[in-house]
Design an enzyme around this catalytic site. Structure first.
Site, PDB file in Angstrom:
ATOM      1  N   GLU A   3       0.846  -1.249  -0.304  1.00  8.79           N
ATOM      2  CA  GLU A   3       0.126  -0.247   0.084  1.00  8.79           C
ATOM      3  C   GLU A   3       0.563   1.042   0.124  1.00  8.79           C
ATOM      4  OE1 GLU A   3      -2.962  -0.553   3.330  1.00  8.79           O
ATOM      5  OE2 GLU A   3      -4.119  -2.032   2.027  1.00  8.79           O
ATOM      6  N   GLU A  42      -5.632  -8.656  -0.969  1.00  2.84           N
ATOM      7  CA  GLU A  42      -6.500  -8.547   0.212  1.00  2.84           C
ATOM      8  C   GLU A  42      -7.747  -7.844   0.174  1.00  2.84           C
ATOM      9  OE1 GLU A  42      -5.364  -4.951   2.585  1.00  2.84           O
ATOM     10  OE2 GLU A  42      -2.651  -5.928   2.910  1.00  2.84           O
TER      11      GLU A  42
HETATM   12  C1  BGP Z   1      -4.518  -2.593   5.037  1.00  5.07           C
HETATM   13  C2  BGP Z   1      -3.035  -3.622   5.446  1.00  5.07           C
HETATM   14  C3  BGP Z   1      -3.371  -4.294   6.071  1.00  5.07           C
HETATM   15  C4  BGP Z   1      -4.608  -4.887   6.733  1.00  5.07           C
HETATM   16  C5  BGP Z   1      -6.074  -4.280   6.101  1.00  5.07           C
HETATM   17  C6  BGP Z   1      -6.785  -4.107   6.403  1.00  5.07           C
HETATM   18  O1  BGP Z   1      -4.524  -1.398   5.288  1.00  5.07           O
HETATM   19  O2  BGP Z   1      -2.273  -3.691   4.320  1.00  5.07           O
HETATM   20  O3  BGP Z   1      -2.225  -4.924   7.230  1.00  5.07           O
HETATM   21  O4  BGP Z   1      -4.862  -4.906   8.107  1.00  5.07           O
HETATM   22  O5  BGP Z   1      -5.413  -3.615   5.571  1.00  5.07           O
HETATM   23  O6  BGP Z   1      -7.447  -3.237   7.552  1.00  5.07           O
HETATM   24  P1  BGP Z   1      -7.573  -3.305   9.577  1.00  5.07           P
HETATM   25  O7  BGP Z   1      -6.131  -4.035   9.727  1.00  5.07           O
HETATM   26  O8  BGP Z   1      -7.440  -2.267   9.764  1.00  5.07           O
HETATM   27  O9  BGP Z   1      -8.879  -3.869   8.728  1.00  5.07           O
END
Ligand code: BGP
Length: 490
Positions: free
Chosen positions: A197, A387
């Site tokens: 990201e 993701e």
């Molecule tokens: C993205 C990241 C992850 C992950 C995901 C979900 O920003 O790459 O590391 O955590 O989001 O976000 P969250 O954990 O805040 O629900």
């Protein structure tokens, strides 16, 4: 044409959110080690000590007082320290991924396990050995690793003592780290992502509560430029070390709509789309800065230190494929008094046509298809969704079951959107790794209760629990989905 036979079905994690073992095996410190747990409505804090010994905490979006040094303090909970202890459970966890039929497992290497401070001459052998065993375990089951080289974990020493990524010297340190792992795992890993990201560097800064001065923007764009150069070097090295290697960029993929058809809203949406999403992948996929970059820099009087050699390196280090995270979409408006909604870093106005999760993120499967089309049209490179998923509250029943039909529903609709993008639109989508395929610590809130997994891990927000793993209903659903190449989604 539907999902290709060699489609990479799988799941994704990040070292700092699942490994735990924060001070084991010679690992150095990172910022997540000094970050406390929060909730949907209370922030995560970073704890520090002042030169006179005074202790303090500040939110993730506040700047550190001058002279403060991050520190682990008594009386606070740091969920990433232990996380789900993947470090000691990886064999059991990988066996469960294999049972679901995973073809790919996305994970990250913690830089600070390989170079604890980032500046050492020699890598930490214990760290190298750990990841080698993980890759060997994956190989047993023919699961292809997809390795993120940087997932929010710059060694704390670099961040605090060297001025972090705004300092050009960090490029060479990252190059050394990347070269070490590319060489060490040659033949075991073929798919790499440079920075997770990467566009959130800008979005995070934009969300800061203070210090959004021109000097701050200068710092942030230089920081990003240095990452672009490091990413380009990594792509080049990866190809030289093993021509079989493929390297991708990784973008936080938030789709923005204009809230109304007021041209002001449309223009504001386009500008947000450029600065928040496209800026980074334009550089990483095309090898040069886009025309609108100058406008973004001018707005804050930014003058970047870009050398001739950097420009050449960017050209020679274009990524092979485009990857992104996708959870939700949002709306941009110039109109006041609109209801706001949150999301994965890029917040916006509430969309009246969509439903929202317990954490206020919208559900928008068609948005995924729209996103795929936009970005495939732009770069014409193979794409992976690395993701996607639903963070939700799950209930572990006494008989060890977890009935997460809401998650199945979310995933089913997104897989269907992917199928349409491949079958009808002809997007070259080659993989899908759902986020947090096993429950892990939330990056945004530091909670365990915000669960994404197919596998339930018995640990709660007080960091208590047996740590035992349980198959949720979605586990069996995903297994069926993979076995049928995405045909059987019931
Ligand atoms: C993205 C990241 C992850 C992950 C995901 C979900 O920003 O790459 O590391 O955590 O989001 O976000 P969250 O954990 O805040 O629900």
């Amino acid at each position: 044409m539907s999902f290709p036979k060699n489609f990479f079905w799988g799941g994704a994690t990040a070292a700092n959110q699942c490994e735990g073992a924060w001070n084991v095996g010679g690992r150095g410190m990172t910022e997540t080690d000094v970050t406390t747990g929060g909730t949907a409505t209370t922030p995560r804090y970073r704890t520090y000590v002042m030169p006179d010994g005074t202790e303090g905490k500040l939110s993730q979006f506040a700047s550190k007082p001058k002279g403060a040094k991050f520190a682990v303090l008594d009386g606070y909970k740091y969920p990433n320290h232990e996380a789900i202890d993947f470090y000691h459970h990886y064999k059991e966890d990988i066996a469960l991924f294999a049972e679901m039929g995973f073809k790919m497992f996305r994970m990250s290497i913690a830089w600070s396990r390989i170079y604890p401070k980032g500046i050492e001459e020699e890598p930490n052998q214990e760290g190298l050995a750990f990841y080698r065993s993980v890759f060997e375990e994956l190989k047993k089951y023919n699961i292809e690793p997809l390795v993120t080289i940087w997932h929010f974990d710059t060694p704390l020493y670099i961040e605090e003592e060297m001025g972090d990524w705004a300092n050009r010297d960090v490029i060479a340190l990252f190059d050394k780290y990347a070269k070490t792992i590319l060489t060490e795992y040659k033949g075991l890993v073929h798919y790499w992502l440079t920075f997770n990201e990467i566009n959130n560097t800008v979005n995070f800064f934009d969300a800061m509560e203070d210090s959004k001065t021109d000097a701050g923007w200068q710092n942030v764009y230089q920081h990003l430029h240095n990452k672009f150069v490091a990413s380009a070097h990594t792509v080049k090295m990866a190809h030289e070390i093993d021509p079989e290697n493929k390297v991708g960029c990784m973008i936080c993929g938030t789709l923005s709509y204009a809230l109304t058809c007021d041209p002001q809203d449309v223009f504001a949406k386009d500008e947000k789309w450029q600065s928040g999403v496209l800026y980074c992948s334009d550089v990483q996929c095309r090898g040069y800065y886009p025309y609108y970059a100058q406008k973004m820099w001018d707005a804050h009087n930014v003058k970047l230190d870009i050398t001739e050699q950097d420009l050449k390196d960017l050209k020679e280090g274009c990524v092979d494929f485009y990857t992104f995270s996708y959870y939700s979409s949002n709306c941009i408006t110039t109109h006041k008094d609109t209801e706001t909604a949150s999301g994965n870093m890029i917040n916006g106005a509430k969309n009246p046509y969509l439903e929202y999760s317990d954490w206020g993120w919208s559900y928008d499967p068609l948005g995924l298809r729209i996103y795929l089309n936009y970005l495939y049209d732009r770069y014409e490179k193979p794409m992976m969704i690395v993701e996607n998923g639903l963070g939700a509250l799950d209930v572990l029943n006494e008989d060890g079951t977890v009935h997460d039909d809401y998650r199945i529903d979310y995933l089913r609709k997104h897989v269907k959107a992917m199928k349409d993008a491949i079958e009808i639109d002809h997007v070259d989508l080659i993989g899908y790794t759902t986020w947090g395929c096993i429950d892990l610590v939330s990056a945004g809130t530091g909670e365990m209760r915000k669960r994404y997994g197919f596998i339930y891990v018995d640990i709660d927000d007080d960091l208590k629990g047996s740590g035992k793993r349980y198959r949720k209903d979605s586990f069996y659903w995903y297994k069926k989905c993979i076995a049928s190449d995405g045909e059987d989604l019931d």
